[in-house]
Write a protein that holds these residues in place. Structure first.
Motif, PDB file in Angstrom:
ATOM      1  N   GLU A 158      37.564  68.513  44.907  1.00  0.00           N
ATOM      2  CA  GLU A 158      37.294  68.531  46.355  1.00  0.00           C
ATOM      3  C   GLU A 158      38.344  67.737  47.109  1.00  0.00           C
ATOM      4  O   GLU A 158      38.780  68.106  48.197  1.00  0.00           O
ATOM      5  CB  GLU A 158      35.902  67.937  46.643  1.00  0.00           C
ATOM      6  N   SER A 340      34.164  62.486  57.841  1.00  0.00           N
ATOM      7  CA  SER A 340      33.705  62.299  56.458  1.00  0.00           C
ATOM      8  C   SER A 340      33.512  63.623  55.720  1.00  0.00           C
ATOM      9  O   SER A 340      33.070  64.612  56.312  1.00  0.00           O
ATOM     10  CB  SER A 340      32.366  61.567  56.452  1.00  0.00           C
ATOM     11  N   ARG A 341      33.863  63.610  54.459  1.00  0.00           N
ATOM     12  CA  ARG A 341      33.570  64.712  53.526  1.00  0.00           C
ATOM     13  C   ARG A 341      32.932  64.071  52.315  1.00  0.00           C
ATOM     14  O   ARG A 341      33.516  63.145  51.734  1.00  0.00           O
ATOM     15  CB  ARG A 341      34.864  65.396  53.062  1.00  0.00           C
ATOM     16  N   PRO A 342      31.777  64.574  51.914  1.00  0.00           N
ATOM     17  CA  PRO A 342      31.038  63.920  50.830  1.00  0.00           C
ATOM     18  C   PRO A 342      31.901  63.700  49.590  1.00  0.00           C
ATOM     19  O   PRO A 342      32.541  64.626  49.099  1.00  0.00           O
ATOM     20  CB  PRO A 342      29.902  64.905  50.531  1.00  0.00           C
ATOM     21  N   GLY A 343      31.919  62.463  49.125  1.00  0.00           N
ATOM     22  CA  GLY A 343      32.627  62.128  47.895  1.00  0.00           C
ATOM     23  C   GLY A 343      34.138  62.074  48.024  1.00  0.00           C
ATOM     24  O   GLY A 343      34.830  61.809  47.042  1.00  0.00           O
ATOM     25  N   TRP A 346      35.501  58.880  54.057  1.00  0.00           N
ATOM     26  CA  TRP A 346      34.473  58.407  54.969  1.00  0.00           C
ATOM     27  C   TRP A 346      35.163  57.895  56.231  1.00  0.00           C
ATOM     28  O   TRP A 346      36.085  57.073  56.152  1.00  0.00           O
ATOM     29  CB  TRP A 346      33.680  57.248  54.350  1.00  0.00           C
ATOM     30  N   HIS A 432      28.208  52.888  48.771  1.00  0.00           N
ATOM     31  CA  HIS A 432      28.512  54.230  48.247  1.00  0.00           C
ATOM     32  C   HIS A 432      28.877  54.199  46.759  1.00  0.00           C
ATOM     33  O   HIS A 432      29.318  55.210  46.205  1.00  0.00           O
ATOM     34  CB  HIS A 432      29.650  54.877  49.045  1.00  0.00           C
TER      35      HIS A 432
END
Ligand code: MYA
Length: 483
Positions: A158, A340-343, A346, A432
């Motif tokens: 990702e 933000s994009r998960p993982g 942020w 996180h």
């Protein structure tokens, strides 16, 4: 780009300097040296910086990605780089600008450079699940390691999609090499477009990253072929300058920044060998030393949303105007890089609870490292400080004539706010699940690292420009962060 004792990015996985666990002595010495350097005449500064860069790879504490701590090569020994339009090791830049002239499209070589016959060129389709997985596997097994081969970067699939598809991205710049017989992906290099300001000149450049050759194919002079091919494909798009970073010293860094690391999970860092317990330190005291509040303290802090893009772009372009090298971010770039994009990344803004104005923002991204050969831990979860902006009283500062006084006034004006925001960033990163927070000594990062208990790492990241003569840039004047 990174590092606590061992975690390095920026093209070498750094870790915390052994001598620094629990103290910040070498950070202080480095800061003092930098200060002395700034008081020296410009030509002396230039020479000392070149010396410092060499020391970074030869003093045993520097983590050259070449992994040996050898003396840097002479210009003559750089069989490839001596043929390229880059600043020579012994060159002192008087005037900035291109080294070679642009060429017309019909003058650019039309066909790919030849590869040894067992290999063939490919374009990696990062939108295709199978192909992004192939790229992920190549990198996770063969990309940057620290000098002792204890950690290796483990960029997620990702993350790679995010890093390789900013506005204006080109598939023709995602260049791979496959084995002709079985189609296995064995090498890669990438470029993305970026408008970069270098002092007063803004240029559309390409940012080169993720150069990787399978371990079994090293030292066969394949890297120069990949570099020439990405250069050719960049020329075909009418772009003649590039920016890149590396842990190795090549001709010739425009800037060199040290990695600093803030422990969030000290026990795991010690267990993985990323940090070391100093002789006079116990684990219980170390854990206490790095403990953080449970909640953030800045009123109005929240995740950035699409509606904030305009305000963040304005904040960021104003803040980065203070640096000698910085990207020019359009709103589309801010939307891509900072929401933000998960993982992966942020981004947070501070919205003034009364005026609703966006006053500050900060961001960090996730770049784990595989812990090689550890019986207990597979992965080290590292967050890296990314772009941020605080408000600077530019108008008042511009009234201060003396440069040094202006610098001190600027630092005094922004330090308390920056420390507060970055403490919140640490709290969020720990929440996180990150084990360590890494930060390079660029932008104003040196203003928060000491107070927030970052320790100097053993890695340095060198910043380079291709086909652009540029005077040496102090690390704190670098406003560019590369993934
Ligand atoms: S930095 C990350 C680099 N990747 C890694 O460190 C991953 C692990 N290592 C490897 O995969 C290989 O060791 C690599 C070298 C691929 C690094 N940047 O093929 P060789 C020179 C530039 O026999 P190998 C990143 O991604 C070396 O000095 N040059 O070597 C940014 C020698 O030249 P010379 C490097 O070990 C990349 C030649 O290569 C680097 O099998 C920016 C030896 O080739 C390096 N990191 O493969 C690239 N390391 O004899 C430049 C070694 O002259 C972009 N070398 O000393 C330039 C701009 C292009 C676009 C321009 C557009 C206008």
């Amino acid at each position: 780009m990174s590092g606590t004792g061992k975690d390095s990015k920026g093209k070498n996985v750094n870790r915390t300097s052994q001598e620094s666990s629990g103290t910040n002595n070498s950070a202080l010495t480095a800061a003092r040296f930098e200060q002395e350097l700034k008081n020296a005449p410009a030509d002396v500064q230039e020479k000392l910086r070149a010396l410092l860069q060499q020391m970074a790879v030869s003093d045993g504490s520097g983590s050259s990605a070449s992994g040996s701590g050898r003396e840097p090569k002479s210009m003559e020994e750089h069989k490839f780089w001596k043929t390229q339009p880059v600043v020579k090791h012994d060159e002192v830049v008087e005037e900035e600008g291109p080294i070679e002239m642009n060429v017309a499209r019909d003058q650019v070589r039309a066909t790919p450079y030849p590869l040894p016959k067992e290999f063939e060129w490919t374009l990696v389709d990062v939108e295709d699940d199978k192909e992004i997985k192939e790229l992920y596997e190549l990198l996770t097994l063969n990309y940057v390691e620290d000098d002792d081969a204890m950690f290796r970067f483990d960029y997620s699939a990702e993350f790679l999609k995010w890093a390789l598809q900013p506005p204006g991205w080109k598939k023709s710049w995602h260049i791979g090499v496959r084995v002709a017989s079985n189609k296995k992906l064995v090498a890669f290099i990438s470029g993305i477009p970026q408008d970069l300001r270098v002092h007063t000149t803004v240029k559309r450049m390409v940012e080169i990253n993720f150069l990787c050759i399978h371990k079994k194919l090293r030292s066969k002079r394949l890297a120069p072929v990949l570099i020439k091919e990405v250069t050719r494909r960049t020329h075909l798009e009418g772009i003649f300058q590039a920016a890149y970073t590396a842990g190795v010293v090549l001709p010739k860094p425009m800037a060199t920044c040290r990695y600093f690391h803030r422990s969030l999970n000290p026990k795991k860092l010690v267990e993985t060998g990323f940090s070391h317990l100093a002789r006079n330190m116990t684990m219980a005291r170390l854990i206490k030393l790095y403990s953080l509040e449970a909640e953030t303290s800045t009123p109005g802090l929240r995740l950035m949303e699409d509606k904030d893009v305009k305000a963040v772009a304005a904040l960021m372009n104003k803040y980065t105007a203070d640096f000698d090298v910085a990207p020019q971010f359009e709103e589309a770039d801010v939307r891509h890089w900072l929401i933000s994009r998960p993982g992966v990344v942020w981004g947070y803004v501070v919205e003034d609870p009364e005026t609703k104005e966006i006053t500050d923002f900060f961001s960090f991204y996730s770049l784990p490292s595989t812990v090689i050969n550890s019986p207990t831990h597979e992965t080290l979860n590292a967050a890296y400080s990314y772009y941020y902006a605080v408000q600077t009283p530019s108008e008042e500062l511009s009234k201060i004539a003396d440069e040094n006084e202006r610098k001190v006034a600027r630092a005094n004006a922004i330090k308390p706010r920056l420390v507060k925001l970055m403490r919140d960033a640490l709290i969020l990163a720990r929440r996180h699940g990150f084990d360590v927070f890494n930060s390079l000594h660029l932008m104003d990062n040196a203003l928060y690292t000491e107070e927030l208990k970052f320790g100097p790492g053993d890695g340095y990241l060198h910043f380079y420009l291709y086909n652009w003569r540029c005077k040496a840039v102090e690390s704190e004047k670098v406003g560019l962060v590369m993934l």
